[in-house]
Design an enzyme around this catalytic site. Structure first.
Site, PDB file in Angstrom:
ATOM      1  N   SER A   1     -16.828 -20.051  25.039  1.00 43.70           N
ATOM      2  CA  SER A   1     -16.132 -18.987  24.848  1.00 43.70           C
ATOM      3  C   SER A   1     -16.600 -17.971  23.839  1.00 43.70           C
ATOM      4  O   SER A   1     -16.280 -16.777  23.989  1.00 43.70           O
ATOM      5  CB  SER A   1     -14.693 -19.473  24.186  1.00 43.70           C
ATOM      6  OG  SER A   1     -15.017 -20.031  23.055  1.00 43.70           O
ATOM      7  N   LYS A   2     -17.697 -18.386  23.176  1.00 40.64           N
ATOM      8  CA  LYS A   2     -18.602 -17.371  22.504  1.00 40.64           C
ATOM      9  C   LYS A   2     -19.722 -16.653  23.263  1.00 40.64           C
ATOM     10  O   LYS A   2     -20.748 -16.163  22.545  1.00 40.64           O
ATOM     11  CB  LYS A   2     -18.719 -17.891  20.976  1.00 40.64           C
ATOM     12  CG  LYS A   2     -17.667 -18.538  20.419  1.00 40.64           C
ATOM     13  CD  LYS A   2     -17.879 -18.353  18.573  1.00 40.64           C
ATOM     14  CE  LYS A   2     -16.715 -18.434  17.987  1.00 40.64           C
ATOM     15  NZ  LYS A   2     -16.694 -19.731  17.552  1.00 40.64           N
ATOM     16  N   SER A   3     -19.956 -17.279  24.335  1.00 40.23           N
ATOM     17  CA  SER A   3     -21.233 -16.930  24.895  1.00 40.23           C
ATOM     18  C   SER A   3     -20.998 -16.121  26.357  1.00 40.23           C
ATOM     19  O   SER A   3     -19.991 -15.826  26.560  1.00 40.23           O
ATOM     20  CB  SER A   3     -22.162 -18.083  25.396  1.00 40.23           C
ATOM     21  OG  SER A   3     -21.269 -18.654  26.609  1.00 40.23           O
TER      22      SER A   3
ATOM     23  N   LYS B   1     -20.981 -22.622  22.200  1.00 43.98           N
ATOM     24  CA  LYS B   1     -19.572 -22.889  22.510  1.00 43.98           C
ATOM     25  C   LYS B   1     -19.280 -21.624  23.883  1.00 43.98           C
ATOM     26  O   LYS B   1     -19.523 -20.284  23.487  1.00 43.98           O
ATOM     27  CB  LYS B   1     -18.658 -22.530  21.792  1.00 43.98           C
ATOM     28  CG  LYS B   1     -17.071 -22.737  22.189  1.00 43.98           C
ATOM     29  CD  LYS B   1     -16.080 -22.322  20.857  1.00 43.98           C
ATOM     30  CE  LYS B   1     -14.654 -22.164  21.319  1.00 43.98           C
ATOM     31  NZ  LYS B   1     -13.930 -21.891  20.559  1.00 43.98           N
TER      32      LYS B   1
END
Ligand code: GLU
Length: 306
Positions: free
Chosen positions: A233-235, A231
């Site tokens: 936003s998590k990377s 995802k």
């Protein structure tokens, strides 16, 4: 409980949490909800979901609003700030408590770990713990809805989610309660957001029913993932988008929504790009599956997302 009245004017919204600058995934959700609202000749509202101070970054909400404005997207009505609406959430909780649909709960995460983290009955070991409040989810609470893009979705809320937290033990309001109260009070007919919230929707529908509120239509856009399938936003790619040079990211977000790149290729400014986007937008081209794309964070055209 009733669904959305088909005669009501379409009203959509974008509801970011101010936990940082807007990233490409949020831009896609914002643009998708904006385009659908405009396509239906409807209104588009912005709500700041600033209910979780420990996770918030000072100044992030204003920065997010400024970025949206740089991308030509501003709320058609005054922006609503959840942090100013505590009394509305308290009223909703009082209603549920007095209807016997909510209860105080002193279970900790550790207490619930043995039950897979799912609350079905209070098993608190420390009676002095400050309480959370939960919605009582009856056995057999299976909730289904027809998502505008993902199709039929169904969840056994009792088994898969358990009794839903409405107010946390630390005293903060839970997103699930606030979003339901606010979507109803703002007259939102259509919730368009990222597919990471797909599995929150059945519990929101249960909560709407418990409060006697209408259920809006839902459409969950594919999550933007990076080349490794993370995802965004998590990377590492979750770098803020740049409101100073918005056109490349706007074009990339348009392409990530499955729309033809050629429609915006020649647009020389954000207003002209948005005008072209409104003319050419085809809801039928929205993609259901996650769309692998990368690095619009850097405001560069995105390889593979043309
Ligand atoms: N505030 C939530 C987020 O930023 C979105 C809530 C919603 O669209 O329902 O993830």
């Amino acid at each position: 409980m009733t669904g959305t009245d088909p005669h009501l004017r379409y009203r959509g919204r974008f509801a970011p949490s101010p936990t940082g600058r807007l990233h490409f995934g949020s831009l896609v959700a914002a643009l998708g909800s904006w385009l659908l609202a405009r396509h239906h000749d409807g209104e588009w509202l912005v709500r700041v979901e600033d209910l979780d101070p420990p996770r918030e970054v000072p100044g992030a909400a204003d920065a997010q609003l400024a970025t949206l404005a740089a991308f030509g997207m501003t709320s058609d009505l005054p922006v609503v700030w959840q942090s100013r609406r505590h009394d509305r959430y308290a009223q909703a909780l009082d209603q549920l408590l007095s209807d016997g649909l909510a209860f105080e709960c002193r279970c900790s995460r550790t207490d619930l770990a043995a039950a897979g983290g799912i609350h079905r009955a209070c098993i608190a070991r420390d009676p002095a713990r400050p309480p959370a409040f939960r919605l009582r989810v009856a056995d057999g609470s299976r909730v289904g809805f027809a998502d505008g893009l993902q199709g039929k979705v169904e969840q056994a809320v009792d088994r898969d989610v358990g009794d839903v937290v409405l107010r946390r033990a630390d005293g903060f309001w839970a997103y699930q309660l606030a979003v339901v109260v606010d979507d109803a009070e703002q007259g939102i007919t259509d919730v368009v957001r990222g597919a990471d919230l797909l599995d929150s929707t059945p519990r929101q529908i249960l909560l709407q029913r418990a409060l006697g509120l209408p259920t809006p239509r839902y459409l969950h856009l594919p999550l933007i993932v990076d080349a490794e399938g993370q995802k965004l936003s998590k990377s590492m790619a979750a770098l803020p988008i740049d409101g100073d040079a918005p056109l490349p990211a706007l074009r990339a977000a348009w392409a990530a929504l499955g729309q033809p790149a050629s429609a915006l290729a020649d647009a020389p400014s954000v207003p002209l790009a948005l005008a072209a986007a409104r003319r050419h937008f085809q809801p039928g081209s929205l993609q259901k599956a996650p769309h692998a794309t990368f690095a619009a964070a850097h405001n560069k055209p995105v390889a593979g997302a043309v």
